[in-house]
Design a protein around this motif. Structure first.
Motif, PDB file in Angstrom:
ATOM      1  N   ASP A   1     -11.142  -1.282   6.083  1.00 34.07           N
ATOM      2  CA  ASP A   1     -11.432  -0.988   7.491  1.00 34.07           C
ATOM      3  C   ASP A   1     -11.699   0.497   7.729  1.00 34.07           C
ATOM      4  O   ASP A   1     -12.441   0.846   8.643  1.00 34.07           O
ATOM      5  CB  ASP A   1     -10.274  -1.474   8.354  1.00 34.07           C
ATOM      6  CG  ASP A   1      -9.967  -2.921   8.056  1.00 34.07           C
ATOM      7  OD1 ASP A   1     -10.430  -3.803   8.785  1.00 34.07           O
ATOM      8  OD2 ASP A   1      -9.285  -3.193   7.031  1.00 34.07           O
ATOM      9  N   ASP A   2     -11.101   1.368   6.920  1.00 30.31           N
ATOM     10  CA  ASP A   2     -11.326   2.794   7.142  1.00 30.31           C
ATOM     11  C   ASP A   2     -12.611   3.287   6.478  1.00 30.31           C
ATOM     12  O   ASP A   2     -12.865   4.493   6.468  1.00 30.31           O
ATOM     13  CB  ASP A   2     -10.115   3.637   6.722  1.00 30.31           C
ATOM     14  CG  ASP A   2      -9.693   3.403   5.287  1.00 30.31           C
ATOM     15  OD1 ASP A   2     -10.141   2.407   4.668  1.00 30.31           O
ATOM     16  OD2 ASP A   2      -8.898   4.214   4.770  1.00 30.31           O
TER      17      ASP A   2
ATOM     18  N   SER B   1     -15.745   5.112  10.369  1.00 27.67           N
ATOM     19  CA  SER B   1     -15.063   6.098  11.212  1.00 27.67           C
ATOM     20  C   SER B   1     -14.881   5.488  12.599  1.00 27.67           C
ATOM     21  O   SER B   1     -15.512   4.463  12.920  1.00 27.67           O
ATOM     22  CB  SER B   1     -15.906   7.368  11.304  1.00 27.67           C
ATOM     23  OG  SER B   1     -17.058   7.093  12.078  1.00 27.67           O
TER      24      SER B   1
ATOM     25  N   LEU C   1      -5.284  -0.377   9.683  1.00 27.67           N
ATOM     26  CA  LEU C   1      -6.402   0.569   9.566  1.00 27.67           C
ATOM     27  C   LEU C   1      -7.422   0.384  10.694  1.00 27.67           C
ATOM     28  O   LEU C   1      -7.841   1.366  11.317  1.00 27.67           O
ATOM     29  CB  LEU C   1      -7.107   0.392   8.218  1.00 27.67           C
ATOM     30  CG  LEU C   1      -6.321   0.780   6.967  1.00 27.67           C
ATOM     31  CD1 LEU C   1      -7.185   0.548   5.720  1.00 27.67           C
ATOM     32  CD2 LEU C   1      -5.871   2.240   7.019  1.00 27.67           C
TER      33      LEU C   1
ATOM     34  N   THR D   1      -8.084   2.847  13.893  1.00 27.14           N
ATOM     35  CA  THR D   1      -9.440   3.391  14.067  1.00 27.14           C
ATOM     36  C   THR D   1      -9.916   3.203  15.509  1.00 27.14           C
ATOM     37  O   THR D   1     -10.612   4.053  16.063  1.00 27.14           O
ATOM     38  CB  THR D   1     -10.413   2.713  13.078  1.00 27.14           C
ATOM     39  OG1 THR D   1      -9.938   2.941  11.746  1.00 27.14           O
ATOM     40  CG2 THR D   1     -11.820   3.250  13.203  1.00 27.14           C
TER      41      THR D   1
ATOM     42  N   ARG E   1      -2.205   6.177   5.680  1.00 29.85           N
ATOM     43  CA  ARG E   1      -3.609   6.380   6.064  1.00 29.85           C
ATOM     44  C   ARG E   1      -3.828   5.956   7.520  1.00 29.85           C
ATOM     45  O   ARG E   1      -4.515   6.647   8.281  1.00 29.85           O
ATOM     46  CB  ARG E   1      -4.507   5.571   5.122  1.00 29.85           C
ATOM     47  CG  ARG E   1      -5.971   5.643   5.424  1.00 29.85           C
ATOM     48  CD  ARG E   1      -6.592   6.978   4.987  1.00 29.85           C
ATOM     49  NE  ARG E   1      -7.920   7.107   5.563  1.00 29.85           N
ATOM     50  CZ  ARG E   1      -8.297   8.061   6.413  1.00 29.85           C
ATOM     51  NH1 ARG E   1      -7.462   9.015   6.776  1.00 29.85           N
ATOM     52  NH2 ARG E   1      -9.522   8.094   6.888  1.00 29.85           N
ATOM     53  N   ALA E   2      -3.230   4.833   7.909  1.00 31.75           N
ATOM     54  CA  ALA E   2      -3.385   4.371   9.295  1.00 31.75           C
ATOM     55  C   ALA E   2      -2.757   5.383  10.253  1.00 31.75           C
ATOM     56  O   ALA E   2      -3.298   5.646  11.335  1.00 31.75           O
ATOM     57  CB  ALA E   2      -2.753   2.994   9.466  1.00 31.75           C
TER      58      ALA E   2
ATOM     59  N   ILE F   1      -5.185   8.219  10.714  1.00 25.37           N
ATOM     60  CA  ILE F   1      -6.301   7.838  11.591  1.00 25.37           C
ATOM     61  C   ILE F   1      -5.817   7.804  13.042  1.00 25.37           C
ATOM     62  O   ILE F   1      -6.482   8.306  13.954  1.00 25.37           O
ATOM     63  CB  ILE F   1      -6.870   6.464  11.174  1.00 25.37           C
ATOM     64  CG1 ILE F   1      -7.461   6.539   9.768  1.00 25.37           C
ATOM     65  CG2 ILE F   1      -7.910   5.986  12.169  1.00 25.37           C
ATOM     66  CD1 ILE F   1      -7.786   5.177   9.160  1.00 25.37           C
TER      67      ILE F   1
END
Ligand code: CP
Ligand code: NVA
Length: 315
Positions: A8-9, A12, A174, A178, A200-201, A204
């Motif tokens: 999903d990442d 952008s 993710l 986003t 990572r999430a 974001i």
């Protein structure tokens, strides 16, 4: 540069918004003269898209087959078990054969490393149609559905109950981050999201104004949620673990008590297939707050949008 959608990442925040806007437009203009046919070549001949399955599927198979045809193309659906890939031909060799003949490759497989290897070898866009780790096409459809119901995504709270370690939980983290959503994963301690995905999430979300949270407290995950969602407790490939997996998840069922903790106008999602009386109560999935059939239909529109977007940017 060839663009792929592997997790999903890979999109952008601005790119995800473009894909979702295109998905809404495609839904509005479906079957009209305004519907684009980018997979029809200049001579009128359809370009093929390979749609390859290492695991079973109903929604993904149907929506990609119909979607590619509606874009003017030819869906080449391959069950890996009937192909040399299923007999151990290297992913890279299969990819080199496919990418000279098709406009894009869509693949449902097991490890994320497999689809990453395909993308590394491919000169055409590769789309993840579900791996053990992510299901980004499903999340695009879910975000389209929430937008239809709520008019927005940023700032909404999504509560996910169930297996926090599976593909859907990771993709909600993710993809939801986003979109600027507040994503809460409620799962047993032994089924937590991957640390890499949570981190990572979180990064974001810090950019988009959203937030992410893992909690073992199912009530806390559901409390005040604008979107309440769950997924099967036994994903494809885990069938042998069925007995061991069900008991830990019982407190995380999306039942009427969980729904009562969410916002009064909460929308209920489930990627399907659903197991009534297990992860979701029949009264909830078949009730007035459920959007699961729109969600399933939106796979078609969201994936058409993703294909157009990837092809346009892959030159
Ligand atoms: N939600 C989903 O991907 O369904 P299928 O497994 O039927 O494709
Ligand atoms: N987590 C589920 C999703 C099915 C669409 C599975 O991987 O089986």
């Amino acid at each position: 540069m060839t663009r792929h959608l592997l997790r999903d990442d890979d999109l952008s925040p601005a790119e995800q918004a473009e894909v979702l806007a295109l998905a809404a437009e495609l839904k509005r203009t479906r079957h009209t003269d305004a519907a684009p046919v980018p997979l029809r070549a200049a001579n009128g001949v359809p370009r093929a898209v390979a749609v390859v399955f290492d695991k079973p599927s109903t929604r993904t198979r149907v929506s990609f087959s119909v979607g590619v045809a509606e874009l003017g193309g030819y869906p080449l659906v391959i069950d890996a078990g009937t192909s040399q890939l299923g007999r151990g031909e290297p992913v890279e060799d299969t990819t080199r054969v496919l990418d000279r003949q098709v406009a894009a490759i869509v693949w449902r497989t097991f490890g994320q490393d497999r689809i990453e290897a395909m993308a590394a070898a491919s000169r055409v866009p590769v789309v993840n149609a579900l791996t053990d780790d992510f299901h980004p096409c499903q999340i695009l459809a879910d975000l389209q559905t929430v937008t239809e119901r709520k008019g927005t995504l940023a700032g909404l709270t999504m509560g996910y109950l169930g297996d926090g370690a599976n593909n859907m939980a990771h993709s909600y983290l993710l993809g939801g981050a986003t979109a600027g959503m507040h994503v809460r994963i409620g799962s047993p301690e032994s089924f937590q999201p991957s640390a890499e995905v949570l981190k990572r999430a979180g990064e974001i979300a810090a950019e988009t104004g959203g937030s992410v949270l893992w909690t073992p407290d199912a009530a806390a995950a559901a409390y005040g949620a604008d979107v309440l969602v769950t997924d099967t407790w036994v994903s494809m490939g885990q069938e042998d673990e069925y007995d061991a997996r069900v008991a830990p998840f019982l407190p995380y069922a999306l039942d009427e008590a969980a729904l009562a903790r969410a916002a009064d106008d909460a929308v209920v999602l489930h990627c399907l297939p659903a197991y009534r009386g297990k992860e979701i109560a029949a009264d909830v999935i078949d009730g007035p707050q459920s959007a699961v059939w729109d969600e399933a239909e939106n796979r078609l529109h969201a994936q058409k949008a993703a294909l157009i977007w990837l092809l346009e940017r892959s030159g």
